[in-house]
Design a protein around this motif. Sequence first.
Motif, short mmCIF file in Angstrom:
data_model
loop_
_atom_site.label_atom_id
_atom_site.label_comp_id
_atom_site.label_asym_id
_atom_site.label_seq_id
_atom_site.Cartn_x
_atom_site.Cartn_y
_atom_site.Cartn_z
N HIS A 240 30.30 -10.30 -110.70
CA HIS A 240 31.33 -10.25 -111.61
C HIS A 240 32.47 -11.73 -111.64
O HIS A 240 32.73 -12.74 -112.74
N GLU A 241 32.95 -12.52 -110.55
CA GLU A 241 32.97 -13.50 -110.18
C GLU A 241 32.86 -14.55 -111.04
O GLU A 241 31.57 -15.07 -110.66
N ASN A 242 33.71 -15.50 -111.55
CA ASN A 242 33.40 -17.25 -111.88
C ASN A 242 33.52 -17.93 -110.33
O ASN A 242 33.71 -18.45 -110.47
N GLY A 243 32.43 -17.35 -109.14
CA GLY A 243 32.28 -18.07 -108.75
C GLY A 243 33.12 -17.50 -107.13
O GLY A 243 33.95 -17.48 -107.60
N ILE A 244 32.73 -17.09 -106.08
CA ILE A 244 33.86 -16.39 -105.46
C ILE A 244 34.68 -17.18 -104.55
O ILE A 244 36.04 -17.12 -104.48
N THR A 245 34.27 -18.67 -104.05
CA THR A 245 35.10 -19.89 -103.84
C THR A 245 35.11 -20.87 -104.70
O THR A 245 33.81 -20.96 -105.44
N ALA A 246 35.84 -22.35 -104.06
CA ALA A 246 35.93 -23.32 -105.38
C ALA A 246 35.17 -24.15 -104.38
O ALA A 246 35.20 -24.96 -105.23
N HIS A 247 35.09 -23.54 -102.77
CA HIS A 247 33.95 -25.97 -102.56
C HIS A 247 33.62 -25.10 -100.92
O HIS A 247 33.51 -23.78 -100.63
N PRO A 248 32.06 -25.70 -100.98
CA PRO A 248 31.27 -25.70 -99.68
C PRO A 248 32.60 -25.22 -98.50
O PRO A 248 32.82 -25.96 -98.15
N TYR A 249 32.10 -24.75 -96.97
CA TYR A 249 32.87 -24.09 -96.02
C TYR A 249 31.73 -23.62 -95.47
O TYR A 249 30.85 -23.69 -95.53
N SER A 250 32.34 -23.81 -93.81
CA SER A 250 31.36 -23.58 -92.98
C SER A 250 32.09 -22.56 -92.08
O SER A 250 32.78 -22.89 -91.80
N VAL A 251 31.29 -21.82 -91.39
CA VAL A 251 31.50 -20.19 -90.71
C VAL A 251 30.54 -20.78 -88.97
O VAL A 251 29.06 -20.55 -89.55
N PHE A 252 31.34 -20.60 -87.75
CA PHE A 252 30.29 -21.12 -86.33
C PHE A 252 30.78 -19.38 -85.63
O PHE A 252 31.80 -19.41 -85.95
N GLN A 253 29.62 -19.46 -85.42
CA GLN A 253 29.53 -17.95 -84.93
C GLN A 253 28.87 -17.85 -83.00
O GLN A 253 27.85 -18.09 -83.18
N GLY A 254 29.59 -18.19 -82.28
CA GLY A 254 28.52 -18.35 -81.17
C GLY A 254 29.11 -19.81 -80.76
O GLY A 254 29.06 -19.98 -78.96
N PHE A 255 28.95 -20.82 -81.48
CA PHE A 255 29.25 -21.93 -80.85
C PHE A 255 30.34 -22.63 -79.83
O PHE A 255 30.44 -22.94 -79.00
N SER A 256 31.49 -21.71 -80.34
CA SER A 256 33.29 -22.05 -79.33
C SER A 256 32.78 -21.29 -78.32
O SER A 256 33.59 -21.68 -77.65
N GLU A 257 31.86 -20.33 -77.72
CA GLU A 257 31.72 -19.56 -76.52
C GLU A 257 30.87 -20.41 -75.70
O GLU A 257 30.63 -19.86 -74.38
N LEU A 258 30.05 -20.95 -76.62
CA LEU A 258 28.77 -21.68 -75.47
C LEU A 258 29.06 -23.00 -75.18
O LEU A 258 28.28 -23.30 -73.73
#
Length: 565
Positions: A326-344
């Motif tokens: 029921h939120e008016n948008g969970i967050t305010a702006h696009p963002y990126s999440v990287f999982q496994g990239f800093s390990e590789l």
Amino acid sequence: MSIGIVMLVHNSLERAAQVARHWTASGCPVVLHVDKSVSRRDFRTLRDRLRPDPLIRFSKRHRCEWGTWGIVAASQAASETMLATFPDVSHVFLSSGSCLPLRPVAELVDYLAARPQTDFIESATTSDVPWIVGGLGEERFTLRFPFSWKRQRRLFDKWVDVQRRFKLKRRIPQGLVPHMGSQWWCLSRETLSRILKSPERAMHDRYFRRVWIPDESYYQTLARLYSRNIESRSLTLSKFDYQGKPHVFYDDHLQLLRRSDCFVARKIWPGAERLYRAFLTDDAGAMKKAEPNPAKIDRIFAKAVERRTRGRPGLYMQSRMPRNGHENGITAHPYSVFQGFSELFVDFEDWLANASGTRVHGHLFAPKRVEFAVGESIIDGALTDNAATRDHAPERFLTNLIWNTRGERQCFQFSPRDNQDVNWIMARDPNAQISVVTGAWAVPLFRSKKNFSTLRSEAARLQRVESEQLAILRSNHANAQIRIWSMAEFIESPMEPLQTVLDEIAQKKSRWIGEAPRLEDLAGFGQFLQKLKNEGMHPYLMGDFPVEQESQEMPAIKQRPYLVR
């Protein structure tokens, strides 16, 4: 001819007196009804102050309580006094002590003189009114309401339930079709006289005495019986919020009120000195002639209601913490999440920052500290790198981070080692771009020199955590932009997924040439996975990663060019 002003007053008596004098200065008689709840001393003081004015009278006092018959009785008494005392009055205008004339009184007189047989009263059937908020529609006319909604709420609700359960309904008097509308009307002398002198008035009063909020239905219904010409609108600007409470106008609403072109507005804050000075002035300083049009400012009120009820996307307030979904948008702006990239990849964060031009953080939800970009300990919005503070409300930490940095895309690393409490909010968030290389968490274990039994236990835990996370990301409730590759699939051709992710961050095709990131040395990794299998663990999230892989040359992507923004 002139118009008569009936004023219902219950507080701010000084302001009421000021407005009454403004009406009479233009030749309009005023009858004041002072609520019986006002002390006798205050009433006498007001009466003595206004007594020298021959155009001011006072009517019999009634106790007025919201939603009860007393408000109708007060308007009846004041209207009878007006009609009996001032025979030249052609229209009677109902107002309150908090109402303020916005235009020269002479304009209102001329406007009504051009429409001598027109009654300005909002009047619509119960099925056609959109403003009932959490109240009763047709039932307010068929049930009985002997108890006060404000003072006796439990009795009020209980009695409504009893009547509904036993189907106790009142009969609506023959010939009456219930209508509703704003209580602030302007009726012609002829129509008002017919209502007050009707042979059936006793029956009408007896019926409406037990109707809920009768001041919004008594005149609105009876006007349909006795009026020659109804214009279903009020000449008073009166706005209500999403809870059905009237908006209060303050000094900073001056230009808004001017734009409405209405004759009168309520509800004015008694301390709004600027408004009273601006509108209780001579004709030269008042607004120009125009057709009253409160709809001109409806857009502003609709925007205010939306801001009040929905808020701004991605902004959370203590007074309006929404339920999930029921939120008016969970967050305010696009963002990126990287999982496994800093390990590789070696120095992946620095490479991504240069390639994408965005702010790239490390593991924001790491166990020991928040790994902000370039080692910062405090960033926008006074968010600190203290893990305990972050873990008090990790979801709010994420939403605050995105809100405080809105307009600048944020990228950060994530892994099964991090706090997993944000998995659902990221998966549900349309602003999230989540890229996952499954099983990459095993690379640091592979390079670790810890006891193998310890590594085996940790590998089992991390695989279980990531498996639960993947179930969330693949849920039907996930709205994020999610890309998942197994580790074996990813390292076969790493540039293609990297390019895809970079294009999505840039939101356009890339044009410039740069160098690819350097892949970690994975020689012997296949044998490491086999050893885990030999110890009874099944490392399946890495994909098909044969033991022979360790003796093969890894993809030479170091020299491969790639396109970046």
